[in-house]
Design a protein around this motif. Structure first.
Motif, short mmCIF file in Angstrom:
data_model
loop_
_atom_site.label_atom_id
_atom_site.label_comp_id
_atom_site.label_asym_id
_atom_site.label_seq_id
_atom_site.Cartn_x
_atom_site.Cartn_y
_atom_site.Cartn_z
N UNK A 250 74.85 -32.40 10.90
CA UNK A 250 75.86 -31.42 10.54
C UNK A 250 75.88 -31.19 9.04
N UNK A 251 76.79 -30.32 8.60
CA UNK A 251 76.78 -29.93 7.19
C UNK A 251 77.82 -30.67 6.36
N UNK A 252 78.56 -31.60 6.97
CA UNK A 252 79.65 -32.22 6.21
C UNK A 252 79.11 -33.14 5.11
N UNK A 253 79.95 -33.35 4.10
CA UNK A 253 79.52 -34.16 2.97
C UNK A 253 79.77 -35.63 3.24
N UNK A 254 78.87 -36.47 2.76
CA UNK A 254 79.02 -37.91 2.99
C UNK A 254 78.87 -38.66 1.67
N UNK A 255 79.46 -39.86 1.63
CA UNK A 255 79.28 -40.68 0.44
C UNK A 255 79.41 -42.16 0.80
N UNK A 256 78.96 -42.99 -0.12
CA UNK A 256 79.08 -44.44 0.06
C UNK A 256 80.03 -44.91 -1.04
N UNK A 257 80.98 -45.80 -0.72
CA UNK A 257 81.89 -46.26 -1.78
C UNK A 257 81.13 -46.94 -2.92
N UNK A 258 81.40 -46.51 -4.15
CA UNK A 258 80.68 -47.04 -5.31
C UNK A 258 80.90 -48.52 -5.51
N UNK A 259 81.99 -49.03 -4.93
CA UNK A 259 82.30 -50.44 -5.12
C UNK A 259 81.19 -51.34 -4.58
N UNK A 260 80.43 -50.83 -3.62
CA UNK A 260 79.33 -51.61 -3.05
C UNK A 260 78.33 -52.05 -4.12
N UNK A 261 78.04 -51.13 -5.05
CA UNK A 261 77.10 -51.49 -6.11
C UNK A 261 77.73 -52.47 -7.08
N UNK A 262 79.03 -52.30 -7.29
CA UNK A 262 79.75 -53.19 -8.18
C UNK A 262 79.68 -54.63 -7.68
N UNK A 263 79.79 -54.78 -6.35
CA UNK A 263 79.73 -56.13 -5.77
C UNK A 263 78.41 -56.79 -6.12
N UNK B 77 76.25 -41.72 -5.67
CA UNK B 77 77.03 -42.12 -6.86
C UNK B 77 76.77 -41.22 -8.05
N UNK B 78 75.54 -40.75 -8.16
CA UNK B 78 75.15 -40.03 -9.37
C UNK B 78 75.25 -38.52 -9.22
N UNK B 79 75.02 -38.01 -8.01
CA UNK B 79 74.98 -36.56 -7.83
C UNK B 79 76.16 -36.06 -7.01
N UNK B 80 77.12 -36.95 -6.72
CA UNK B 80 78.22 -36.56 -5.85
C UNK B 80 77.82 -36.81 -4.41
N UNK B 81 78.51 -36.17 -3.49
CA UNK B 81 78.27 -36.45 -2.08
C UNK B 81 76.91 -35.93 -1.64
N UNK B 82 76.48 -36.38 -0.46
CA UNK B 82 75.17 -35.95 0.03
C UNK B 82 75.33 -34.99 1.20
N UNK B 83 74.55 -33.91 1.17
CA UNK B 83 74.54 -32.93 2.26
C UNK B 83 73.09 -32.55 2.54
#
Lengths: 302, 307, 243
Positions: free
Chosen positions: B115-128, B226-232
């Motif tokens: 589908x066309x919806x935007x997705x992202x991963x919480x940035x905190x994962x990289x922080x961990x 994280x760098x380009x915003x959400x992914x579509x």
């Protein structure tokens, strides 16, 4: 003259008659727009070999040129149209240095230019001039019948131009430049000048198409008239039908845009899949388009 | 503000180098333009997203998986598409159109699938991850949160992206200059005809470069959320133009030149964002056109272009 | 010969630089109407560079080129073609998707040939191409593509023809034919500058040769005399072998 009778007259007549028997005029209008754009791509890519990946920039420039004339100067549409298309030609002139670049670099730079124009037009800081991202409304001059008739005239002129290129020594010179610019120079052709003429003619076609599109739909956003889909569709239709011919791009539009309207509007991703696969198949197996297939069967295609 | 902008530009610049790196490697070796580059990045981003969502795989741990998978996909894809192209009269232009078709196919299939919806991963994962690594060095547990460099604080994700990008560049350097296959790759980049004449298996060399190129794109995709915003599914085109800008600024066909292009791009991008934010989006396009016209061989020019 | 016996083409002190490499380093020679001048020398001595400059592909970095008394250095190719200078290419460069006839028609249409009687069919037939007139140029073999290059050049009605390795790869019968053809052209008053590696061919058609090495001329005279010149021998056979 034969081609005018066999191609131009029937195509224009079809689009002139159909509105009285078929009620979806917007669809017919869009068919005309795409024939113009595919032929415009044909003029610059088919005849001179430069793939205009930012072709929509001219379409958008024409649309905005037309609209700004109407909004700011209250120009009558039939005057605003040629002036607006002039905006596309001016943009084309600005971009002529890109011809120093070869092949793919030209295409990418052209794409970047179209995206840059979109960024400028839709910038909120320019709202007082371009209406920024909020779009254009031309309700004052809304006149679909006259706009449709004007589109017919632009279509006829476009087809006339391509028929001329197909049958004139100028068109042959452009093809010679496409095949080998160095040899073309030695044959006495002013490569730089002829290529720019073709480029500006191509820009003019898209500018006129954009202007008449703006007039017909009368309400639109920057993303509407600078949508990369116009470029993609025009290129795919022209490639599919066959470049450097008169009927190739028309065939391409009728078949593929027909298909798009059958499956594409409700599920655009399926249409995208189809034409993506088509492009790949064309490049690998049929680089000269549908027309070359007809030629292989011994048909002489203009 | 100035120091912050500069450092942020540096981090983004490293990341932009990673974005362009694979495209430039493929161009350098095959002289073809992979117009689907941005779409492979998008696919990498989706893979990382699903690995995280379904199996809770941390993005950093996902990197080797993503890289290997795309590199392996790249090999057959190379043999399927490229050798045919290289036999044609104008491979550069044809590849451009072919990979454009591929890009449309990828985008369409991804749209159909997700589908066309935007997705992202919480940035905190990289922080961990970063906090854990830091913890190993300092010997006690560290808070995972923004990271401080020269008194400026940055999101952990930015730092992680910058570090991984730097490592990826190092990886490509070691491949090209410290392995036998890399040595042959450089030979093909310098002169393809001569490489064929001396009996180098050019297709094998190119297929590996192609695979690595796709792998690098996919790794860049891991950080895209994280760098380009959400992914579509539709993000590919823009990324391709950005990548092209980066490698044109650096030097077309010189993979290590990409780093310079990325840094110039990243730093100017950050300065535009900070000081002229409403016009920042114009930057890649104008920069691309200007460089192509003024110095088509890129900032590094010919002298350094020995690959 | 032109009425005042002044040479048709005068090249003086021509210099061309590619980066740090001096491809031409003060080349000078002249050529009269109706004359065939051979330009010989080892690979990289600047022969093709010379032709590329005279035909407008490159602009010179120094020196002068005068054709029929006016300076033509640095003019674009199409203006040189209009002025009466044309050429063939070492690797033929026809318009591949156009037919053989269209290849020549374009040059007639755009070349501003002063001789308005130039006829495509006659030209094609004189070069053995008439039978292929309606085929795309891409379908010709390489020897015929070379003839097509020549046909396109002649269609513009040149008074100076630059011939870059036309003979390479032709069989003996074709060589014989092309030698006769070039001599005919010279007899009709066209000046020819011929770059060639085949010395037999050069000897057969030229009156005079210029031997080049490292971007300048080292000998001018007949081919027979050239090989009595120690410098020429050294350049062609290599220093140590000749000693």
């Amino acid at each position: 003259m034969r081609h005018v009778l066999l191609i131009l007259v029937p195509v224009v007549a079809t689009f002139a008659i159909l509105p009285s028997v078929y009620s979806n005029h917007l669809l017919l209008f869009n068919f005309m727009i795409f024939i113009m754009l595919a032929q415009g791509v044909n003029v610059i890519y088919g005849f001179t070999g430069y793939l205009p990946f930012g072709y929509v920039g001219f379409f958008g420039a024409g649309a905005y040129g037309f609209s700004l004339m109407v909004i700011h100067l209250q120009a009558p549409p039939l005057l605003a149209l040629p002036v607006g298309a002039g905006a596309a030609v001016v943009l084309g002139l600005f971009l002529t240095p890109l011809f120093r670049l070869s092949g793919a670099y030209f295409s990418i730079a052209n794409l970047a230019a179209a995206l840059a124009v979109l960024q400028v037009v839709s910038n909120p800081n320019l709202e007082s001039i371009t209406k920024g991202p909020y779009g254009i409304s031309l309700s004052g001059v809304f006149n679909p019948t006259l706009a449709y008739g004007t589109a017919l005239a632009v279509l006829a002129a476009t087809l006339g131009l391509v028929i001329y290129l197909r049958n004139s020594r100028f068109g042959m010179a452009l093809q010679a430049i496409r095949e080998d610019p160095i040899s073309a120079g030695m044959a006495g052709i002013n490569v730089v000048r002829e290529r720019i003429i073709a480029w500006l003619l191509s820009a003019l076609i898209a500018g006129l198409a954009g202007g008449v599109f703006a007039w017909y739909v009368s309400v639109f956003y920057p993303e509407t008239v600078f949508s990369g889909e116009f470029t993609i569709f025009a290129i795919v239709f022209a490639l599919f039908g066959g470049n450097a011919t008169v009927v190739g791009p028309i065939l391409g539009v009728v078949i593929l845009y027909g298909l798009y309207n059958a499956v594409g509007i409700s599920t655009p991703q399926y249409f995208q899949l189809i034409y993506g696969a088509l492009i790949m198949g064309l490049v690998l197996f049929l680089p000269n388009g549908l027309v070359s297939l007809l030629r292989r069967w011994g048909l002489n295609v203009p | 503000m100035l120091l912050y902008t500069l450092l942020a530009g540096l981090l983004f610049g490293l990341y932009f180098s990673l974005i362009g790196l694979g495209l430039n490697l493929v161009f350098g070796v095959m002289r073809i333009v992979n117009l689907a580059h941005g779409d492979f990045l998008m696919l990498g981003a989706f893979l990382a997203f699903w690995l995280f969502t379904l199996f809770a795989v941390n993005p950093i741990s996902a990197i080797p998986i993503v890289f290997a998978l795309f590199a392996v996909v790249g090999l057959p894809l190379y043999y399927l598409l490229v050798p045919r192209l290289l036999k044609a009269r104008d491979p550069e232009m044809l590849s451009f159109i072919l990979f454009f078709g591929l890009s449309q196919v990828i985008e369409a299939i991804t749209t159909i699938a997700f589908g066309t919806s935007e997705r992202s991963i919480p940035g905190v994962q990289l922080g961990i991850v970063i906090a854990t690594v830091k913890g190993l060095f300092v010997g006690h547990k560290v808070d995972n949160g923004p990271i401080e460099i020269f008194g400026q604080t940055f999101p952990a994700a930015w730092v992680a992206s910058g570090v991984v990008s730097g490592l990826a560049v190092l990886f490509v350097y070691l491949y090209l200059y410290r392995t036998r296959l890399g040595y042959l790759t450089r030979a093909v980049m310098v002169n393809r005809e001569e490489a064929i004449a001396t009996g180098i298996n050019v297709h094998r060399v190119s297929a590996f470069a192609f695979g690595i190129g796709l792998g690098l794109a996919a790794v860049a995709g891991v950080f895209a959320p994280f760098m380009l915003g959400s992914i579509t599914p539709a993000m590919g085109v823009e990324v391709t133009v950005t990548s092209f800008t980066v490698i044109v600024i650096g030097s077309l066909g010189n993979p290590l030149g990409t780093v310079l292009g990325g840094l110039v791009y990243g730093i100017s991008y950050m300065f535009m964002q900070s000081y002229y934010s409403s016009w920042a989006n114009l930057l890649p396009y104008l920069l691309l056109i200007a460089i192509l016209l003024v110095r088509p061989s890129g900032l590094l020019g010919r002298q350094v272009r020995r690959a | 010969m032109s009425p005042d016996h002044s040479p048709l083409l005068i090249i003086d002190g021509l210099v061309k630089q590619f980066g740090g490499f001096r491809a031409l380093d003060g080349l000078s020679f002249s050529l009269a109407a109706g004359e065939i001048l051979g330009l010989v020398g080892p690979n990289g001595s600047g022969k093709t560079t010379c032709i590329n400059i005279v035909s407008g592909l490159y602009t010179p970095d120094g020196g002068s080129i005068h054709f029929e008394g006016r300076s033509v250095a640095g003019l674009p190719s199409h203006r040189l073609a209009h002025a009466g200078i044309n050429r063939t290419f070492q690797i033929p460069r026809p318009f591949l998707t156009l037919t053989v006839r269209e290849n020549v028609d374009i040059a007639i249409a755009y070349g501003r040939n002063r001789d308005t009687r130039t006829d495509t069919d006659a030209l094609l037939s004189s070069l053995g191409l008439l039978a292929f007139a309606d085929q795309p140029a891409a379908e010709l073999n390489s020897a015929r593509q070379k003839m097509l290059d020549l046909a396109r050049a002649l269609a513009t009605g040149p008074r100076l023809l630059l011939v870059d390795e036309l003979a390479a790869g032709l069989n003996p019968a074709e060589l014989e034919h092309i030698a006769a053809k070039l001599k005919d052209l010279a007899c009709s008053g066209i000046a020819l500058l011929v770059v060639e590696h085949l010395m037999g061919f050069i000897g057969q058609i030229t009156d005079r040769i210029v031997v080049m090495n490292a971007g300048k001329e080292i000998f001018e005279g007949s081919l027979a005399n050239a090989f009595t010149n120690s410098q020429v021998v050294e350049v062609f056979l290599g220093g140590e072998d000749a000693a």
